[in-house]
Design an enzyme around this catalytic site. Structure first.
Site, PDB file in Angstrom:
ATOM      1  N   PRO A  28      70.021  26.052  37.514  1.00 18.13           N
ATOM      2  CA  PRO A  28      70.945  26.305  38.616  1.00 18.13           C
ATOM      3  C   PRO A  28      70.366  26.146  40.010  1.00 18.13           C
ATOM      4  O   PRO A  28      71.103  26.230  40.991  1.00 18.13           O
ATOM      5  CB  PRO A  28      71.353  27.764  38.386  1.00 18.13           C
ATOM      6  N   ASP A  51      70.942  13.787  40.040  1.00 17.82           N
ATOM      7  CA  ASP A  51      72.239  14.084  40.635  1.00 17.82           C
ATOM      8  C   ASP A  51      72.113  14.800  41.979  1.00 17.82           C
ATOM      9  O   ASP A  51      71.030  15.216  42.395  1.00 17.82           O
ATOM     10  CB  ASP A  51      73.063  14.955  39.681  1.00 17.82           C
ATOM     11  N   LYS A  73      77.004  12.860  42.857  1.00 20.36           N
ATOM     12  CA  LYS A  73      78.462  12.907  43.000  1.00 20.36           C
ATOM     13  C   LYS A  73      78.834  14.179  43.747  1.00 20.36           C
ATOM     14  O   LYS A  73      78.350  15.252  43.439  1.00 20.36           O
ATOM     15  CB  LYS A  73      79.155  12.916  41.632  1.00 20.36           C
ATOM     16  N   ASP A 106      73.043  22.816  32.992  1.00 15.37           N
ATOM     17  CA  ASP A 106      72.864  22.285  31.645  1.00 15.37           C
ATOM     18  C   ASP A 106      73.676  20.998  31.523  1.00 15.37           C
ATOM     19  O   ASP A 106      74.851  20.970  31.920  1.00 15.37           O
ATOM     20  CB  ASP A 106      73.333  23.296  30.599  1.00 15.37           C
ATOM     21  N   MET A 186      83.282  24.424  40.151  1.00 17.63           N
ATOM     22  CA  MET A 186      83.985  23.448  40.996  1.00 17.63           C
ATOM     23  C   MET A 186      85.366  23.951  41.410  1.00 17.63           C
ATOM     24  O   MET A 186      86.331  23.195  41.455  1.00 17.63           O
ATOM     25  CB  MET A 186      84.107  22.103  40.257  1.00 17.63           C
TER      26      MET A 186
END
Length: 280
Positions: A28, A51, A73, A106, A186
């Site tokens: 995290p 990422d 992203k 994860d 999200m």
């Protein structure tokens, strides 16, 4: 000359000509939450494809010789399309022995890891998975919010705050139940709608809920409130992604169980306490 081709032998030879793609969870945020295997693979990788949510402290663990490729992203802004990432991983495996695909949290929890491995399997590329601590577990722990508790929550649901098409059409009756914790990934952009829907489907307006910004990092901030007051409290605090939303009576335990506070003066923890008892 044998006219028949040994297909198994051809596939085996192709696999042997490939490197291996390691799908690695970065956890995290706090680099100390990496698994030992993840840290070892980062040190020995030939190339790392990473990422947006992988922080600089984790990236600093990559070996100096490794090539780095950013494919991050963000909401409504993709540096590289998912289909292109899938093809890239297969190509890199033909060039390098150790390819690390590094994802926040994860890789199998809202990380599109399954999609990428499907593509690698279609290309006959060998792969391995290194799990990471998902944000739902790590961020909740650093916020002092136990996801389950015998007195308050006997189950925990992890859900995405928006679907693949960008909508927020979730199974609201299943989410709006007592004696469970709901962790929403999200969900910051749709927070007002999420809170309204949970109340409309049965939870009381004073039901405890919290949003955690940049969980596990030194500038972590937590806004704890109720479903009725959380959207306004989050807006007032100016929280920005990455954030995680936690809904359930266990949020009320934070008053006594919060143990992690920022260790620098970069940002203070912002909190708004529930105005009514959780069980009301």
């Amino acid at each position: 000359m044998n006219a028949f081709v040994d297909l198994k032998a051809v596939i085996a030879a192709a696999r042997n000509a490939c490197g291996t793609v390691y799908l690695v969870g970065a956890g995290p945020g706090d680099p100390e939450l990496l698994t030992l295997r993840a840290a070892r693979l980062l040190a020995q990788a030939d190339v790392v494809v990473h990422d947006h949510l992988v922080g600089p402290d984790v990236l600093a663990m990559i070996g100096p010789h490794a090539r780095r490729i950013y494919v991050g992203k963000e909401r409504s802004r993709h540096t590289v399309q998912q289909e292109d990432i899938n093809g890239m991983l297969a190509r890199l495996a033909r060039e390098y022995a150790c390819v690390v695909r590094l994802k926040g949290g994860d890789p199998f929890v809202f990380g599109r890891g399954g999609e990428e491995l499907q593509a690698l399997a279609d290309h006959g590329v060998p792969f391995e998975v290194v799990p990471g601590i998902t944000a739902g577990c790590g961020v909740a722990a650093y916020a002092g919010i136990p996801l389950t508790h015998r007195d308050y929550a006997q189950s925990c649901l992890f859900v995405a705050g928006h679907l693949k098409d960008g909508s927020c059409d979730l199974d609201w009756p299943a989410l709006a139940r007592r004696r469970q914790t709901v962790v929403i990934y999200m969900g910051l952009a749709g927070l007002p709608n999420i809170c309204d829907q949970l109340v409309a489907h049965g939870l009381p307006p004073n039901w405890p809920a919290a949003v955690v910004e940049r969980g596990t990092l030194l500038d972590q901030r937590v806004v704890a409130a109720t479903l009725a007051t959380l959207p306004e409290a989050v807006e007032s605090a100016g929280l920005q992604s990455p954030c995680l939303t936690i809904v359930g009576e266990v949020v009320g335990l934070r008053d006594r169980l919060a143990w992690f506070e920022p260790r620098t003066g970069v940002a203070a923890t912002a909190e708004t306490r529930p105005l009514v008892a959780a069980g009301a």
